[in-house]
Scaffold this active site. Structure first.
Site, PDB file in Angstrom:
ATOM      1  N   GLU A 206       0.826  -1.203   0.000  1.00 50.32           N
ATOM      2  CA  GLU A 206       0.000   0.000   0.000  1.00 50.32           C
ATOM      3  C   GLU A 206       0.856   1.247   0.000  1.00 50.32           C
ATOM      4  OE1 GLU A 206      -2.248   3.419   1.626  1.00 50.32           O
ATOM      5  OE2 GLU A 206      -0.462   2.444   2.457  1.00 50.32           O
ATOM      6  N   ASP A 229      -7.583   1.834   7.599  1.00 42.92           N
ATOM      7  CA  ASP A 229      -6.248   2.429   7.575  1.00 42.92           C
ATOM      8  C   ASP A 229      -6.172   3.423   8.728  1.00 42.92           C
ATOM      9  OD1 ASP A 229      -3.647   3.282   6.755  1.00 42.92           O
ATOM     10  OD2 ASP A 229      -4.175   2.940   4.660  1.00 42.92           O
ATOM     11  N   HIS A 312       3.875   8.035  10.053  1.00 42.92           N
ATOM     12  CA  HIS A 312       5.098   7.838   9.275  1.00 42.92           C
ATOM     13  C   HIS A 312       6.355   8.241  10.043  1.00 42.92           C
ATOM     14  CE1 HIS A 312       3.576   7.181   4.898  1.00 42.92           C
ATOM     15  NE2 HIS A 312       2.837   6.535   5.798  1.00 42.92           N
TER      16      HIS A 312
END
Length: 339
Positions: A206, A229, A312
C-alpha cells in the site's frame, strides 16, 4: 480491558515487513488467522483468511495493509556506511541519530549518522533527503559487504510501548493497527457463524501504490468491502484537525467511497453505542479503497480509519479503545443484513 487487541498489535508490529519484503510479518498474520476455514499467503497480494458461507451472494472483503515504510540499501561507501533511499513516505526529519534495524544476511543494528551540534559552528543544518543520509552499522566496507547487499531493507526501529491509558506507540502502527482491527472483527464474527462469505486480507505494498489490494480484490470478487487504515488525529502544531484519539472510529465520506456504506456504518454505530467520528475527503482517499473500488466492474467500498498521531514516524500513537470499537463496528456491519 483490551488485552486481545493489544496482543494482536504487538505481535504484528514486532515483525519486519517493508513494502515488497513482507514475508516475516506474513507468518505472524497467518498464525493469527488460523481460525479461518482457509488461509493463503501470496507474495504479491498478502495474507487472506476466508470463513463463513462460501456460496453466499454476499461476499465481504475486509482489508488493511500489512506493509510498512522503510528504506532500501543503495550502496556501501568506502567507510562502510550504508547509503539508502526511502521505501514509502519516510519522514526524513526523524532520521538523524535514530536507531535502525538492517535486514541483511544477518539482522544488524545501526544508527543514522548525524553531525554533533559542537561541529556545526553555529550554523543550522538542514535535514538532508533520505538518499543523502547514511547508516552506521559499525563495520568497515569489507565487513559490511559480507553481511549487507544492495537491495536489503532497513527500518527505523521503536518497539510498541504502552503509554498512559489505552494508548500505544511504536513503529508500523500504520497499518498493523488496521490489520489488528480486521482480525479482531473476524474473531468476533466467526463465533456467530455468519450467513455470508467473509474475506480478511492483510494486503501488501500500500505504501508504494496499493498493488496488493488491487490484485487480491480482483481475484476474490467481493460484493462489498471495508478497508481500515490510519488517519490524522489532533496533536500540537495541527490544530486544524478534527479527529480525537479516543474519539472512536473515523467513518469516511468521499467521492471514491460508497455513501450507502458510510451511512450504514453511522447507523450501526448509533445502534450499538459505539462512538464515532466523521472524515470527509474530496476525491481519492489515499488508501486501498481507491484500488478496491475500481476492481473488475466496481466494488462498493467503505473506509474506517484509526485516529493516529505522528504518522510515518517511529513513534506513531494509537488508542486501543478506538481499535476495539472499529472491530465492533465491522462485526456489526457483517452481521447486519440491512442496507
Amino acid at each position: 480491558m483490551f488485552e486481545e487487541m493489544e496482543r494482536l498489535t504487538r505481535v504484528l508490529c514486532a515483525e519486519h515487513g517493508t513494502s515488497g519484503c513482507e514475508d516475516d510479518v506474513f507468518e505472524a498474520a497467518k498464525r493469527e488467522l488460523a481460525f479461518c476455514d482457509t488461509v493463503t499467503v501470496d507474495e504479491l497480494s498478502g495474507v487472506t483468511g476466508i470463513f463463513g458461507n462460501p456460496d453466499a451472494k454476499r461476499r465481504i472483503l475486509l482489508d488493511a495493509h500489512i506493509d510498512q515504510i522503510g528504506m532500501v540499501v543503495t550502496n556501501i561507501d568506502e567507510n562502510g556506511f550504508l547509503r539508502v533511499t526511502n521505501v514509502g513516505g519516510v519522514d526524513r526529519r526523524t532520521m538523524p541519530g535514530s536507531p535502525v534495524t538492517v535486514y541483511g544476511k544477518e539482522t544488524l543494528t545501526g544508527v543514522v549518522c548525524t553531525l554533533p551540534p559542537h561541529l556545526m559552528q553555529g550554523k543550522e543544518e538542514k535535514i538532508k533527503p533520505v538518499s543523502e543520509q547514511a547508516i552506521d552499522v559499525g563495520l568497515s566496507r569489507e565487513e559490511a559487504e559480507q553481511l549487507v547487499s544492495i537491495g536489503d531493507r532497513a527500518v527505523l526501529t521503536c518497539t510498541v510501548r504502552k503509554l498512559m491509558g489505552n494508548r500505544v506507540s511504536g513503529t508500523a502502527l500504520d497499518d498493523r493497527s488496521g490489520c489488528a482491527c480486521i482480525i479482531r472483527a473476524a474473531q468476533m464474527v466467526q463465533e456467530k457463524d455468519p450467513d455470508c462469505c467473509v474475506m480478511v486480507v492483510c494486503s501488501t505494498r500500500e505504501e508504494v501504490g496499493g498493488q496488493g489490494a488491487q490484485i487480491r480484490t480482483y481475484t476474490l470478487e467481493p460484493t462489498e468491502a471495508i478497508a481500515v487504515d490510519v488517519s490524522f488525529a489532533k496533536q500540537p502544531g495541527a490544530q486544524n484537525l478534527n479527529a480525537e484519539l479516543g474519539g472512536g472510529p473515523m467513518i469516511g465520506f468521499s467521492a471514491a467511497l460508497d455513501r450507502r456504506i458510510s451511512k450504514k456504518l453511522i447507523r450501526l454505530a448509533k445502534e450499538n453505542d459505539i462512538p464515532y467520528q466523521l472524515e470527509a475527503m474530496g476525491g481519492r482517499t489515499g488508501t486501498n479503497c481507491d484500488e478496491i473500488g475500481v476492481s473488475r466492474g466496481g466494488v462498493r467500498t467503505g473506509l474506517i480509519s484509526v485516529p493516529q498521531r505522528n504518522m510515518h514516524t517511529p513513534a506513531e500513537v494509537c488508542d486501543l479503545e478506538d481499535m476495539e470499537n472499529i472491530a465492533k463496528l465491522i462485526a456489526a456491519y457483517i452481521m447486519d443484513g440491512k442496507d
